[in-house]
Design a protein around this motif. Structure first.
Motif, short mmCIF file in Angstrom:
data_model
loop_
_atom_site.label_atom_id
_atom_site.label_comp_id
_atom_site.label_asym_id
_atom_site.label_seq_id
_atom_site.Cartn_x
_atom_site.Cartn_y
_atom_site.Cartn_z
N GLY A 171 0.83 -1.21 0.00
CA GLY A 171 0.00 0.00 0.00
C GLY A 171 0.86 1.25 0.00
O GLY A 171 2.02 1.23 -0.41
N ARG A 172 0.31 2.32 0.49
CA ARG A 172 0.98 3.62 0.52
C ARG A 172 2.30 3.52 1.29
O ARG A 172 2.35 2.94 2.37
N HIS A 222 3.97 12.56 5.87
CA HIS A 222 3.35 11.80 4.78
C HIS A 222 4.03 12.23 3.49
O HIS A 222 4.37 13.40 3.32
N SER A 269 4.57 11.24 -1.02
CA SER A 269 4.15 10.53 -2.21
C SER A 269 5.15 10.83 -3.32
O SER A 269 5.35 12.00 -3.65
N PRO A 314 -2.11 12.97 4.86
CA PRO A 314 -1.96 12.12 3.68
C PRO A 314 -1.95 12.93 2.39
O PRO A 314 -2.76 13.85 2.21
N LYS A 370 -3.92 8.31 -4.60
CA LYS A 370 -2.77 8.08 -3.72
C LYS A 370 -3.01 8.75 -2.37
O LYS A 370 -2.68 8.20 -1.33
N GLY A 417 -5.18 6.71 -0.32
CA GLY A 417 -4.65 5.37 -0.04
C GLY A 417 -5.30 4.28 -0.84
O GLY A 417 -5.01 3.10 -0.67
#
Length: 190
Positions: free
Chosen positions: A32-33, A43, A45, A61, A114, A117
């Protein structure tokens, strides 16, 4: 590059960062993330397309996606996976404008998925993010296009926290600062 950006953000050497994954939203597997288990309030990405690398870092997130504007064939092949309104918007555009609009839509969609999640485990129909010059509102997220050089598009999405309603009943929305770092990575093929 993600390791360097994150190391600077949390104040440790890049080789000391420990990465883990949350369970997958679709199957529960360990893919997952990504997260930094030793730095729970951070957090991030990462995303890359060709030699473009983009990393978003936030206290909530966050999701980011960078895309190369595709060939027309990709739009025809993958466009059917989009929300019905997005498909209609693409069909209404002149043929020479569809690839750019599709790439904008896809980058927004991946960034939103994303951030929540979910990623693409449930497909690309929802959420509706639009193909126009500005993203459509997405409940619970702040979705923003990132300006890049011609041939690439990107978007960043982050969770919007809803604080408790004030005594008069009016809800307030607060955002979270998001740091995004983008560069050309000479180690990636063009």
């Amino acid at each position: 590059m993600p390791r360097l950006v994150l190391a600077e953000r949390v104040g440790v050497r890049p080789d000391r960062l420990v990465f883990a994954r949350l369970p997958c939203a679709g199957c529960g597997g360990p893919h997952g993330r990504p997260l930094l288990p030793d730095h729970g309030g951070v957090h991030f990405s990462p995303s890359h397309a060709g030699d473009r690398v983009l990393v978003a870092v936030a206290s909530v997130p966050v999701g980011v996606d960078v895309e190369t504007v595709p060939a027309d064939g990709v739009v025809r092949d993958v466009g059917s996976a989009l929300h019905p309104r997005e498909r209609a918007e693409l069909a209404a555009l002149p043929v020479n404008a569809r690839a750019g609009a599709f790439a904008r839509c896809w980058a927004r969609k991946e960034a939103a998925l994303k951030a929540t999640g979910v990623a693409l485990v449930r497909g690309a129909v929802d959420p509706y993010v639009g193909t126009g010059l500005a993203p459509a509102p997405v409940s619970g997220l702040r979705l923003t296009d990132v300006l890049l050089s011609e041939g690439h598009v990107a978007a960043v999405a982050h969770e919007v926290r809803q604080p408790a309603a004030p005594p008069d009943g009016d809800a307030q929305v607060t955002g979270a600062p998001v740091t995004a770092a983008m560069r050309r990575d000479s180690t990636r093929s063009r």
